[in-house]
Structures are given as C-alpha cells and as structure tokens.
Design a protein around this motif. Structure first.
Motif, mmCIF file in Angstrom:
data_model
loop_
_atom_site.group_PDB
_atom_site.id
_atom_site.type_symbol
_atom_site.label_atom_id
_atom_site.label_comp_id
_atom_site.label_asym_id
_atom_site.label_seq_id
_atom_site.Cartn_x
_atom_site.Cartn_y
_atom_site.Cartn_z
ATOM 1 N N TYR A 170 -7.847 -0.942 -0.774
ATOM 2 C CA TYR A 170 -8.631 -1.967 -1.458
ATOM 3 C C TYR A 170 -9.774 -2.462 -0.573
ATOM 4 N N PRO A 198 -2.394 -1.539 -9.200
ATOM 5 C CA PRO A 198 -1.843 -1.656 -7.848
ATOM 6 C C PRO A 198 -2.501 -0.662 -6.886
ATOM 7 N N ASP A 215 -2.771 -0.107 -2.238
ATOM 8 C CA ASP A 215 -2.432 -0.715 -0.966
ATOM 9 C C ASP A 215 -3.649 -1.477 -0.440
ATOM 10 N N ARG A 216 -3.397 -2.485 0.373
ATOM 11 C CA ARG A 216 -4.451 -3.377 0.835
ATOM 12 C C ARG A 216 -5.544 -2.627 1.598
ATOM 13 N N ALA A 276 -5.011 -6.410 -4.449
ATOM 14 C CA ALA A 276 -4.546 -5.025 -4.320
ATOM 15 C C ALA A 276 -3.220 -4.825 -5.048
ATOM 16 N N ASN A 277 -2.332 -5.784 -4.957
ATOM 17 C CA ASN A 277 -1.037 -5.674 -5.640
ATOM 18 C C ASN A 277 -1.184 -5.685 -7.153
ATOM 19 N N ARG A 278 -2.184 -6.375 -7.671
ATOM 20 C CA ARG A 278 -2.381 -6.442 -9.126
ATOM 21 C C ARG A 278 -2.989 -5.166 -9.677
ATOM 22 N N GLU A 314 -4.762 -8.942 -0.468
ATOM 23 C CA GLU A 314 -3.404 -8.434 -0.686
ATOM 24 C C GLU A 314 -2.964 -8.673 -2.129
ATOM 25 N N ALA A 315 -3.186 -9.877 -2.629
ATOM 26 C CA ALA A 315 -2.796 -10.204 -4.000
ATOM 27 C C ALA A 315 -3.577 -9.369 -5.009
#
Length: 62
Positions: free
Chosen positions: A17, A11, A13-14, A7-9, A4-5
């Motif tokens: 990713y 950017p 969505d999880r 994927a957010n970086r 999740e982290a």
C-alpha cells in the motif's frame, strides 16, 4: 485512517500500500477503485487530498 487500516480494508499488506501511495509502484485499476472507496473518495478525485489528509496518487495504470 492509518495506512495500515486502509491497507486492511483493500485488502493489501501495508508495505505494498505504501509503495502504491508514494508512487513507487503502480496499482491495477480495480485496486485503485477499492482503495478510493475504502477512504471515501471517488476515483475521479484521485490525486486530491482526501478526508483525514490521506492522499491517493495515481501515477500509472496497468
């Protein structure tokens, strides 16, 4: 770093990713570069185990 982290970086969505990480989908080269940078691994070492046990799998490039 969690999926999740990471994927957010990027950017991203999880779910997308995870599909890329597991080799179920191919990522564009620019996405691979950003993902490698997000976890601190040079793209040239993609496919190797990164710090914290994160694995980037490069199956194909579009």
């Amino acid at each position: 770093m969690t999926q999740e982290a990471t994927a957010n970086r990027i950017p991203m969505d999880r779910a997308t990713y995870v599909h890329n990480e597991q080799g179920h989908a191919a990522a564009f080269l620019d996405t691979l570069i950003v993902a490698a940078d997000a976890i601190g691994v040079p793209l040239a070492k993609a496919g190797a185990v990164a710090p914290a046990g994160v694995v980037i799998g490069v199956t194909s490039l579009r």
